[in-house]
Design an enzyme around this catalytic site. Structure first.
Site, PDB file in Angstrom:
ATOM      1  N   CYS A   2       1.026  -1.097   0.040  1.00  0.00           N
ATOM      2  CA  CYS A   2       0.215  -0.334   0.103  1.00  0.00           C
ATOM      3  C   CYS A   2       0.486   1.349   0.228  1.00  0.00           C
ATOM      4  O   CYS A   2       2.018   1.182   0.627  1.00  0.00           O
ATOM      5  CB  CYS A   2      -0.677   0.530   1.273  1.00  0.00           C
ATOM      6  SG  CYS A   2      -1.922  -1.464   1.361  1.00  0.00           S
ATOM      7  N   ARG A  27       3.665  -0.078  -5.219  1.00  0.00           N
ATOM      8  CA  ARG A  27       3.459  -0.460  -3.440  1.00  0.00           C
ATOM      9  C   ARG A  27       2.170  -1.099  -3.580  1.00  0.00           C
ATOM     10  O   ARG A  27       1.879  -1.737  -3.296  1.00  0.00           O
ATOM     11  CB  ARG A  27       3.439   0.073  -2.300  1.00  0.00           C
ATOM     12  CG  ARG A  27       4.737   1.031  -2.686  1.00  0.00           C
ATOM     13  CD  ARG A  27       4.399   2.161  -0.856  1.00  0.00           C
ATOM     14  NE  ARG A  27       4.752   1.889   0.117  1.00  0.00           N
ATOM     15  CZ  ARG A  27       6.066   1.948   0.524  1.00  0.00           C
ATOM     16  NH1 ARG A  27       6.961   1.523   0.452  1.00  0.00           N
ATOM     17  NH2 ARG A  27       5.614   0.442   2.164  1.00  0.00           N
ATOM     18  N   TRP A  75      -3.203  -2.427  -1.964  1.00  0.00           N
ATOM     19  CA  TRP A  75      -2.380  -4.521  -1.729  1.00  0.00           C
ATOM     20  C   TRP A  75      -3.309  -4.679  -1.029  1.00  0.00           C
ATOM     21  O   TRP A  75      -3.385  -4.565   0.263  1.00  0.00           O
ATOM     22  CB  TRP A  75      -0.656  -4.410  -1.971  1.00  0.00           C
ATOM     23  CG  TRP A  75      -0.807  -5.791  -2.001  1.00  0.00           C
ATOM     24  CD1 TRP A  75      -0.472  -6.333  -2.875  1.00  0.00           C
ATOM     25  CD2 TRP A  75      -0.131  -6.983  -1.004  1.00  0.00           C
ATOM     26  NE1 TRP A  75       0.144  -7.500  -2.855  1.00  0.00           N
ATOM     27  CE2 TRP A  75      -0.266  -7.774  -1.900  1.00  0.00           C
ATOM     28  CE3 TRP A  75      -0.514  -6.796   0.204  1.00  0.00           C
ATOM     29  CZ2 TRP A  75      -0.639  -9.176  -1.296  1.00  0.00           C
ATOM     30  CZ3 TRP A  75      -0.767  -8.355   1.205  1.00  0.00           C
ATOM     31  CH2 TRP A  75      -0.424  -9.532  -0.146  1.00  0.00           C
ATOM     32  N   ASN A 101      -1.581   1.320   5.936  1.00  0.00           N
ATOM     33  CA  ASN A 101      -0.782   0.562   5.106  1.00  0.00           C
ATOM     34  C   ASN A 101      -0.622  -0.204   6.677  1.00  0.00           C
ATOM     35  O   ASN A 101      -0.159   0.001   7.758  1.00  0.00           O
ATOM     36  CB  ASN A 101       0.232   1.162   5.128  1.00  0.00           C
ATOM     37  CG  ASN A 101       0.935   0.080   4.100  1.00  0.00           C
ATOM     38  OD1 ASN A 101       1.038  -0.966   4.126  1.00  0.00           O
ATOM     39  ND2 ASN A 101       2.511   0.338   4.522  1.00  0.00           N
ATOM     40  N   GLY A 102      -1.035  -1.277   6.613  1.00  0.00           N
ATOM     41  CA  GLY A 102      -0.679  -2.817   7.821  1.00  0.00           C
ATOM     42  C   GLY A 102      -1.963  -3.673   7.493  1.00  0.00           C
ATOM     43  O   GLY A 102      -2.522  -3.674   6.418  1.00  0.00           O
ATOM     44  N   GLU A 483      16.214 -18.518  -8.846  1.00  0.00           N
ATOM     45  CA  GLU A 483      15.872 -16.644  -9.222  1.00  0.00           C
ATOM     46  C   GLU A 483      14.760 -17.142 -10.818  1.00  0.00           C
ATOM     47  O   GLU A 483      14.491 -16.086 -10.483  1.00  0.00           O
ATOM     48  CB  GLU A 483      17.054 -15.978  -9.364  1.00  0.00           C
ATOM     49  CG  GLU A 483      17.487 -14.486  -9.247  1.00  0.00           C
ATOM     50  CD  GLU A 483      16.191 -13.428  -9.107  1.00  0.00           C
ATOM     51  OE1 GLU A 483      15.734 -14.169  -7.465  1.00  0.00           O
ATOM     52  OE2 GLU A 483      15.681 -12.884  -8.444  1.00  0.00           O
ATOM     53  N   LYS A 487      11.734 -15.225 -11.152  1.00  0.00           N
ATOM     54  CA  LYS A 487      11.250 -14.486 -11.839  1.00  0.00           C
ATOM     55  C   LYS A 487      10.529 -14.825 -13.246  1.00  0.00           C
ATOM     56  O   LYS A 487       9.349 -13.650 -13.945  1.00  0.00           O
ATOM     57  CB  LYS A 487      13.127 -13.835 -12.907  1.00  0.00           C
ATOM     58  CG  LYS A 487      13.364 -13.326 -12.163  1.00  0.00           C
ATOM     59  CD  LYS A 487      12.983 -11.898 -11.689  1.00  0.00           C
ATOM     60  CE  LYS A 487      13.514 -10.572 -10.350  1.00  0.00           C
ATOM     61  NZ  LYS A 487      13.686 -11.520  -9.811  1.00  0.00           N
ATOM     62  N   GLU A 490       7.007 -15.310 -11.799  1.00  0.00           N
ATOM     63  CA  GLU A 490       6.104 -13.727 -11.279  1.00  0.00           C
ATOM     64  C   GLU A 490       5.421 -13.046 -12.215  1.00  0.00           C
ATOM     65  O   GLU A 490       4.349 -11.888 -12.127  1.00  0.00           O
ATOM     66  CB  GLU A 490       6.815 -13.102 -10.216  1.00  0.00           C
ATOM     67  CG  GLU A 490       8.492 -12.272 -10.515  1.00  0.00           C
ATOM     68  CD  GLU A 490       8.589 -11.214  -9.501  1.00  0.00           C
ATOM     69  OE1 GLU A 490       9.462 -10.468  -9.113  1.00  0.00           O
ATOM     70  OE2 GLU A 490       7.985 -10.491  -8.221  1.00  0.00           O
ATOM     71  N   HIS A 506      16.147 -37.602  -8.769  1.00  0.00           N
ATOM     72  CA  HIS A 506      15.413 -38.232  -7.984  1.00  0.00           C
ATOM     73  C   HIS A 506      13.507 -37.686  -7.645  1.00  0.00           C
ATOM     74  O   HIS A 506      13.310 -37.485  -7.075  1.00  0.00           O
ATOM     75  CB  HIS A 506      15.774 -37.543  -6.476  1.00  0.00           C
ATOM     76  CG  HIS A 506      17.337 -37.892  -6.158  1.00  0.00           C
ATOM     77  ND1 HIS A 506      18.058 -39.544  -6.693  1.00  0.00           N
ATOM     78  CD2 HIS A 506      18.731 -37.358  -6.353  1.00  0.00           C
ATOM     79  CE1 HIS A 506      19.050 -39.991  -6.354  1.00  0.00           C
ATOM     80  NE2 HIS A 506      19.143 -38.184  -5.889  1.00  0.00           N
ATOM     81  N   LYS A 608       5.671  -4.275  -4.327  1.00  0.00           N
ATOM     82  CA  LYS A 608       7.096  -3.907  -4.280  1.00  0.00           C
ATOM     83  C   LYS A 608       7.257  -4.805  -2.641  1.00  0.00           C
ATOM     84  O   LYS A 608       8.661  -5.165  -2.479  1.00  0.00           O
ATOM     85  CB  LYS A 608       7.021  -2.766  -4.682  1.00  0.00           C
ATOM     86  CG  LYS A 608       8.689  -2.720  -4.698  1.00  0.00           C
ATOM     87  CD  LYS A 608       9.752  -3.397  -5.561  1.00  0.00           C
ATOM     88  CE  LYS A 608      11.152  -3.199  -5.919  1.00  0.00           C
ATOM     89  NZ  LYS A 608      11.335  -4.616  -6.458  1.00  0.00           N
TER      90      LYS A 608
END
Ligand code: M6R
Length: 613
Positions: A2, A27, A75, A101-102, A483, A487, A490, A506, A608
């Site tokens: 947010c 955000r 968000w 926010n939170g 990584e 990427k 997402e 395996h 983010k």
């Protein structure tokens, strides 16, 4: 998570708030809203979806020419991302507006109390209870600041709250606990924001608020207290980063720009660290004796930063001979980890605000561990609560997918490992100097990779319709594979997995079928047996129909035969190879997202800075 903006000054508040929200949209982008306040009048508008939807809605509405306003880009946590649940939320009489926010963890109990008292809340959010409680306090005669202090004492969880009232249109009041909030101090105008990016075009004078503080801003004044009303101090600082750093500068996406900025970011992170043959950190509140006592290192981090930690482990153990574990921050404190005062916990976080990492750090401190932060954000909570800090100098990273922060986190870990080796004497000064010299070659090596990635872009376009991609690596190449897969997940929303190549047999090898793209990060030839084992793994996938996309150092003829597509990498020592091997994978995901018409900089469902657990 947010983005929050508040403004009191002489300019039209709507313009300032909307411009601020544009800079904070990274955000969260599930919905957005604004509140403007003039004497006796509260105007709000909010819309689900990206900021553009709110902008469109505002075009059709008449609004007051207010010079006080607040805004929010969300968000979603509590309540679906629709118009109803978008912020701001209003109190029962519509006189107080709040953005948040939170997570207010005790919101259900508070909501029940309000409902039993006959109030009908309009949304499913945790935020609306704060708006109700604040307005009810003001109805009983409290001013907005006093109301904020007393409401905050009843809230549990993490929150930044920013509120405005039509009874006091000359001010905005805010509070913070465990979520970020900075004040921008201009000439006859004052700003509040989750991040300085929101006001950097107006002022570079900023103030960071401490934990559990309430701030009241007017156009010419900033008053800070704690929740009990005792005067408190924020920390003043000057924002010195260049505004161009927060603009796209001709690139289609922030991500592309940030990938291109990596050589500079790496060089800046290395700059001035090795002076007179000695390494230095930014902030060190631990003595050399304390560092010599360390018997174990635990790295805690999330997502991409966690992968940087996995890579760092190899260099830390090799150069310092201190055992090093790497742990997902979100798991760390729940497993009762064995930590004592001889443990060093390294918290890696680009934003410095990731709640999982912050909570892991706090747990470590409670057990008396020494805590060191590696962060890209000066003054953020994680460095502030650590015993020592090493800043990465990547500049602002706006794209949600982390790129330049990742490479600089790796190189910062290398510097830290060498610093520990220097203090503990596990490497001679000239050996450290030699490795620093190798690190200094990395920015140019990354530049060389960037100059040759066009075929990777073409490959992404060709593979646009594939459904699943695997990434394999060994040693430091294994976290690179993880990584690469993260990427792609997402950004391209496609199935992607990273594996240690030795694990393939395996289980995962069963997934391979005709034409499946498999990226393989091949260790340098100097790694002998490891290199040869990887060649066997490539063959194993190829004979089962995989399309092998092989990243190997230039001149590696042995591997070339088994590659359907070969991506050459500059020759670097093994421990530094991830710094070049990651780059084509970043470019591949970015191009794949664009080819699939996805929003490259703001992938769905993400934000983010993840300031909730
Ligand atoms: O700000 P942090 O480094 O603490 O963020 C950690 C993760 O949320 C972050 O790296 C995330 O995984 C990225 N979106 C990945 O590209």
């Amino acid at each position: 998570m947010c983005g929050i903006v508040g403004y009191v000054g002489a300019q039209p508040a709507l313009d300032v708030v909307m411009a601020g929200l544009r800079c904070l949209e990274y955000r969260g982008y599930d919905s957005a809203g604004v509140a403007l306040v003039t004497t006796d009048k509260m105007f709000t508008e909010k819309r689900a979806g990206k900021l553009a939807n709110l902008e469109k809605a505002l075009v059709d509405r008449e609004h007051p020419t207010a010079t006080t306003g607040i805004g929010h880009t969300r968000w979603a946590t509590h309540g679906a991302p629709n118009d109803h649940n978008a912020h701001p939320h209003l109190g029962p009489g519509g006189r107080v507006a709040v953005v948040h926010n939170g997570i207010i963890e005790n919101f259900a109990a508070l909501r029940q109390q309000l409902e039993s008292a006959g109030h009908e809340l309009r949304s499913e959010t945790d935020t609306e209870v704060a708006a109700y409680l604040l307005e009810l306090e003001t109805t009983r005669g409290a001013d907005l600041t006093t109301a904020m202090r007393s409401v905050c004492q009843r809230l549990e969880g993490a929150f930044t709250l920013v509120a405005t009232s039509s009874d006091e249109p000359d001010r905005v009041v805010a509070a913070r606990r465990n979520s970020p909030l900075v004040v921008g101090i201009g000439d006859e105008e004052t700003f509040l924001a989750s991040d300085v990016a929101a006001f950097i075009t107006h002022t570079r004078e900023a103030m960071e608020l401490g934990q559990d503080q309430v701030v009241t801003i007017t156009s010419h004044d900033v008053e800070v207290t704690d929740f009990a009303g005792m005067p408190a101090q924020g920390r003043r600082f000057h924002v010195d980063w260049d505004i161009v750093a927060a603009e796209k500068s001709g690139y289609d996406y922030f991500m592309l720009k940030e990938i291109a900025e990596q050589p500079r970011a790496l060089a800046d992170t290395l700059l001035g660290r090795f002076i007179g043959g000695r390494l230095a950190l930014d902030e060190m509140r631990l003595s050399d004796d304390e560092l010599r006592e360390i018997s174990k290192i635990i790295i805690v981090a999330c997502g991409t930063a966690f992968h940087a930690g996995l890579i760092a482990k190899y260099a830390i153990e090799h150069w310092t001979r201190i055992p090093c574990e790497v742990e997902l921050a979100s798991e760390f404190r729940y497993r009762d980890p064995i930590i004592d005062r001889d443990t060093m916990v390294i918290a890696i976080s680009q934003s410095g605000e990731t709640m999982d990492t912050l909570m892991a750090l706090r747990h470590a401190r409670e057990q008396r561990a020494k805590v060191l932060a590696i962060s890209n954000t000066n003054g953020s909570t994680i460095p502030r609560e650590s015993d020592a800090v090493l800043y990465t100098h990547a500049g602002p990273e706006i794209a949600v997918a982390s790129t330049k922060a990742f490479l600089t986190q790796i190189i910062a870990c290398h510097l830290l490992a060498l610093y520990l080796a220097q203090v503990r004497g596990t490497k001679f000064g000239d050996e450290i100097g030699e490795i620093v010299h190798q690190l200094e070659q990395v920015p140019q090596a990354v530049r060389d990779v960037l100059a040759t990635v066009e075929p990777v872009r073409e490959l992404a376009r060709e593979l646009r319709d594939c459904t699943s991609v695997l990434f394999l690596g060994r040693h430091v190449g294994y976290p690179v594979a993880l990584e690469g897969a993260l990427k792609l997940k997402e950004l391209a929303y496609m199935h992607a997995e990273g594996f240690a190549a030795g694990e393939l047999k395996h289980g995962p090898i069963a997934m391979i079928d005709e034409g499946m793209p498999v990226f393989v990060v091949v260790p340098p030839r100097a790694r002998g047996v490891l290199h040869d084992k990887m060649i066997s793994n490539i063959q194993e996938t190829r004979v089962r129909g995989a399309c092998t996309i092989v990243l190997a150092e230039k001149g590696d003829e042995k591997v070339a035969t088994y590659a359907d597509v070969l991506i050459p990498l500059p020759v670097l020592p093994t421990l530094l190879q991830p710094l070049v091997a990651t780059v084509p994978l970043q470019v591949f995901s970015c191009e794949m997202a664009a080819a699939r018409d996805h929003d490259v900089d703001q992938p769905r469902n993400l934000a983010k800075s993840v300031t909730v657990e």
